[in-house]
Design a protein around this motif. Structure first.
Motif, PDB file in Angstrom:
ATOM      1  N   ILE A  55       9.911  -4.168  -3.049  1.00 55.11           N
ATOM      2  CA  ILE A  55       8.948  -5.180  -3.334  1.00 55.11           C
ATOM      3  C   ILE A  55       9.578  -6.515  -2.744  1.00 55.11           C
ATOM      4  O   ILE A  55      10.723  -6.807  -2.923  1.00 55.11           O
ATOM      5  N   GLU A  63       8.742  -3.218 -10.547  1.00 58.26           N
ATOM      6  CA  GLU A  63       9.569  -2.723  -9.868  1.00 58.26           C
ATOM      7  C   GLU A  63       8.826  -1.434  -9.311  1.00 58.26           C
ATOM      8  O   GLU A  63       7.960  -0.950 -10.236  1.00 58.26           O
ATOM      9  N   LEU A  76       4.778   2.153 -10.171  1.00 60.23           N
ATOM     10  CA  LEU A  76       5.002   0.612 -10.288  1.00 60.23           C
ATOM     11  C   LEU A  76       5.013   0.105 -11.657  1.00 60.23           C
ATOM     12  O   LEU A  76       3.962   0.726 -12.428  1.00 60.23           O
ATOM     13  N   ILE A  94       4.910  -4.861  -0.534  1.00 61.10           N
ATOM     14  CA  ILE A  94       5.656  -3.655  -1.001  1.00 61.10           C
ATOM     15  C   ILE A  94       5.631  -2.867   0.380  1.00 61.10           C
ATOM     16  O   ILE A  94       4.914  -2.693   1.037  1.00 61.10           O
TER      17      ILE A  94
END
Length: 930
Positions: A55, A63, A76, A94
């Protein structure tokens, strides 16, 4: 090198954008589409596998983790709790990374960048809260409002669903208000200031998740009265206690004009007392007494006196006992006896009266006679008369033929509204022939019509003076009354030979109560005011509201009567307000209030004095006679109740009673003969004319008694009564006389006790000898000094004390004569005054023949209530050879007795057993058995 390149040939692939949702306080993000990375190198190990998601962005609280390297699935999630109220959504980049060409992860390839947009899903964790702790609003009564005020609440939740307020609700029940979903409060009915000045209601709020506020809010709605022009801050009831002097009626009053453009204010204040007595709280003394108080000329003849033995012609009339008011119902008249009023009045005389009269019945009413002097028999001529006809006052005066045979003024007419307004008015007709002037309530009125007539031919027909009707002696089969009066009359007098002055007329009609203004100088120059003659109506005018307010606050009520008539006095205040360019622009309601006058503490008038005495016949037969009431005393007391501040209701029996002596006037005292009336051939009551000079007193004498009348102090009455003498020059046929004294205040409203006096006439054949013994031999052993206030009459007559030398000579002579006297007394005691010995046992005050030995028991040691100024002197033992005498103050009566050589002294008896007797007792030594 070649092998490695061939193995990891392709980049991972992911979607270009992702949308995710995460619920606050949760860590999992739901992505659409799911997070999956693909690699064309699969199924080659490492090169076809996904090892990471990275990310890009600063302080991104998320995260991405790889769930399956082979399939490329990822997840996620939040690294820490997500709070929607801090941030509602997140956007970041991402990328996916493969595992490279070997286990070491070297030569990995990354995908293109994809955009991730995450929204935070809200949780309804906050309750609505109001922006203000209290809401206030004011409304005017009588109106329906769409919105009185708006309340507002907020919610700290981040989503529209939970952060928006969807509804408000009034928690308080039974209130005339409603609230909408936007917080606007309105009234559901018209509010009234008189019903309720203020409303307090509680309101709550709901968010769209239906979560309500944890604390309700208070809403205050004040109701204001509709602005109505008028007087404000005044009390309907004003209390007045006798003796309060002047009290303000409206100390805080002010005028509300609702911001109108006022240019002037005209206000009338009226004290309505027309139903009390003769129009207001006047003194209820007789008209003759009032005329004397006002300084009127003497000689007024009262034609409507209170009924009595000497004035009995009013006995058959209807009468209001309180105020000497006579009511005529059209059926009664009174004949004035001959000799009361002179037959022929001069060219100057005055008629005065109080009259209350209403409209006459019928279209053409008959004459209503107030006063009429007509032929008693044969004819029906009216010589002079005062009457009412069609609400006009007419005075008729027909002169006799004593001059030329010419027309003369005979009828005088006055047209006044007051004659028929059913109110009391004071009328004075001043005759200065040929001019006749009328005073009504102190104001002069000239006749609007005067008609002439021929004089009356002289005749020998007797005339009849009447009141309330006119005597018709001729032209009818039977003489009778005619032309009856309908109304009330009082204080009807006629004064021959004189007319009355304006000053006296004003005094006679003046009120004892009325309106007053405190501090006239502070009214200001912009205030104009005017009182009517009786001060019952006050008119004020000004152009400034504040000045008018201050002036009205200074208006007071005053009643100068010591014993005012208790009851209600109504007040009326009427006002007119003018605006600029308009006549009357604002309507001001009248004030209707009343003054409550409380009952005064009634006085108790007490007459005391010596109530039984005896004197030798010679004293009654003398030129001066005997003083009847030498020590009479008139005292007035009032009883007051006092309550303690912390006294409970059931303890009222313990209230304090306070008796206070008070000073006020009397208006008559009668000394009446009890039993047979006085025989004018041999006895009478006498009073020197000089005793009445300088006082407001007159007196009348008859065989029934002596009457002293007039408004004067109790002290003046005492002075006069103490000089009243009784003479009897035919004592042989009289042995005793009884009299009764009674006094009055306010024409009988308050009367004294009936004080009875018994007088004995002692008959003695040798009174001259005994009189000599009394004066020359028997001197008293003990003398008592009694002090009296200056100017008062001594309660007991004292003799003039001889000098020391004279006393010594008398004592010497007494030793010689005493033996002879004792012998004589022994002989006389067997046959003289046998009946007197029986009377000597009375407890009342007995004064026996002072021609003999006088032994006086002095009760001053123990009096129920001694005179405040009397001082008792102690007993002194004095030897027969040396006597200490104390002279007392002598008055006019003592000087008279000195002229007759009548000497009396007081001795104080030593024996204490007689000290409890409350009245002086004198014994005749002629009855002692020596």
């Amino acid at each position: 090198m070649v092998s490695s390149f061939l193995v990891n040939k392709h980049k991972p692939w992911i979607e270009t954008s992702y949308h995710g949702i995460i619920t606050e306080n949760n860590d999992t993000v739901i992505l659409d589409p799911p997070l999956v990375a693909l690699d064309k190198d699969a199924p080659v190990p490492f090169a076809g596998e996904i090892c990471a998601f990275k990310i890009h962005g600063q302080e991104i609280p998320f995260e991405a983790v790889v769930l399956n390297k082979t399939s490329g699935e990822g997840l996620l999630r939040a690294k820490s709790p997500i709070d929607c109220e801090l941030q509602k959504e997140y956007t970041f980049i991402i990328q996916a990374y493969d595992c490279g060409s070997g286990p070491s992860g070297t030569n990995w390839k990354k995908s293109h960048k994809a955009v991730v947009h995450i929204q935070v899903k809200d949780v309804n964790e906050f309750s609505p809260a109001f922006k203000e702790s209290i809401y206030k609003a004011s409304v005017t009564e009588g109106k329906i409002y769409d919105s009185i005020l708006q309340v507002e609440a907020t919610d700290e939740d981040c989503s529209p669903q939970y952060s928006q307020i969807c509804n408000y609700e009034i928690v308080t029940t039974d209130v005339p208000f409603a609230i909408d979903r936007n917080g606007n409060i309105r009234n559901t009915e018209k509010l009234s200031y008189d019903k309720q000045h203020q409303y307090e209601i509680m309101v709550t709020a709901f968010d769209c998740g239906q979560k309500h506020a944890t604390e309700d809010v208070l809403v205050q709605v004040n109701v204001k009265p509709v602005c109505k022009p008028g007087w404000e801050d005044w009390n309907e009831r004003i209390e007045y206690r006798p003796g309060s002097g002047s009290i303000p009626l409206f100390p805080s009053i002010h005028l509300e004009t609702c911001d109108g453009p006022v240019s002037s204010i005209h206000t009338t204040i009226e004290l309505q007392t027309n139903y009390i007595g003769k129009g207001c709280d006047r003194e209820t003394y007789s008209e003759k007494s009032l005329q004397k108080l006002c300084g009127a000329s003497s000689g007024a003849i009262d034609l409507l006196p209170s009924p009595s033995t000497t004035t009995n012609w009013t006995a058959g009339l209807l009468m209001d006992s309180n105020d000497m008011i006579f009511k005529f119902d059209g059926k009664q008249g009174a004949k004035i006896p001959d000799g009361i009023v002179p037959k022929n009045l001069t060219d100057q005389f005055t008629i005065t009266l109080w009259m209350k009269h209403g409209p006459s019945p019928g279209l053409r009413a008959e004459k209503e006679t107030i006063l009429c002097n007509s032929d008693k028999t044969e004819m029906n001529r009216h010589h002079y008369a005062l009457y009412v006809h069609n609400c006009r006052l007419v005075f008729l005066l027909r002169k006799d033929f004593d001059q030329a045979d010419t027309f003369r003024p005979a009828e005088f007419h006055w047209k006044l509204d007051q004659i028929c307004d059913k109110e009391w008015h004071y009328y004075v007709v001043n005759v200065e022939f040929p001019v006749v002037t009328l005073y009504m309530d102190g104001t002069t009125y000239e006749p609007y019509l005067v008609t002439n007539d021929w004089p009356i031919h002289p005749s020998h027909i007797a005339m009849q003076l009447t009141v309330g009707a006119c005597w018709q002696g001729g032209e009818v089969a039977k003489p009778r009354f005619a032309q009856y009066f309908h109304g009330s009359l009082a204080s009807l007098t006629i004064r021959p030979g004189k007319i009355e002055s304006q000053k006296v007329i004003s005094c006679l009609q003046a009120c004892k109560e009325g309106l007053d203004i405190n501090s006239l100088e502070s009214l200001g120059q912009g205030i104009k005011y005017h009182f009517n003659p009786s001060q019952s109506v006050l008119v004020m005018e000004g152009d400034d509201i504040e000045n008018i307010n201050q002036a009205l606050q200074k208006i007071s009520y005053i009643n100068s009567r010591q014993f005012p008539t208790a009851g209600v006095r109504r007040l009326k205040v009427s006002s007119e307000v003018q605006c600029f360019g308009e006549d009357v622009c604002i309507s001001i309601p009248d004030i209707d209030a009343y003054v409550m006058v409380f009952q005064a503490n009634e006085p108790k008038i007490t007459i005391t004095g010596m109530d039984h005495f005896a004197r030798p016949a010679a004293q009654f037969e003398s030129e001066r006679g005997v003083i009847l009431l030498p020590d009479i005393r008139i005292v007035s007391t009032v009883t007051k109740m006092e309550y303690s501040a912390d006294l409970r209701e059931h303890d009222r029996a313990n209230k304090q009673v306070i008796v206070e002596e008070m000073l006020h006037n009397l208006d008559f005292c009668d000394v009446l003969v009890i039993g047979a009336e006085l025989d004018p051939e041999q006895e009478c009551l006498e009073l020197d004319n000089g005793e009445l000079q300088g006082k407001h007193l007159d007196a009348t004498n008859s065989t029934a008694g002596y009457s002293i009348y007039g408004v004067d102090s109790m002290f003046s009455y005492e002075q006069v009564l103490r000089q009243l003498r009784y003479r009897n020059w035919g004592t042989s046929s009289t042995s005793d006389r009884k009299f009764r004294v009674k006094c009055s205040e306010l024409n009988g409203r308050y009367t004294s006790n009936e004080f009875n006096l018994e007088v004995n006439i002692l008959h003695s054949s040798n009174s001259n000898f005994m009189d000599h013994v009394n004066h020359m031999i028997f001197q008293p052993k003990f003398l008592q000094s009694v002090q009296h206030p200056e100017g008062s009459v001594s309660a007991v007559h004292s003799s003039v004390v001889p000098s020391v030398a004279t006393i010594v000579i008398i004592i010497c002579v007494s030793i010689l004569v005493l033996v002879v006297t004792l012998g004589v007394l022994r002989l006389r005691s067997a046959h003289q005054h046998g009946s007197l010995g029986h009377q000597g046992t009375k407890d009342n005050e007995m004064d026996w023949d002072d021609s003999a030995l006088t032994i006086t028991v002095n009760p001053l040691e123990k009096y129920e209530k001694p005179h405040p100024t009397e001082e008792e002197s102690g007993e002194e033992d004095i030897d027969d050879e040396e006597e200490d005498t104390t002279s007392a103050e002598s008055d006019d009566s003592e000087e008279e007795e000195e002229e007759e050589e009548e000497e009396e002294v007081i001795v104080q008896w030593e024996d204490k057993q007689n000290a409890t007797r409350q009245e002086q007792l004198e014994w005749d030594d002629s009855t002692l058995p020596y």
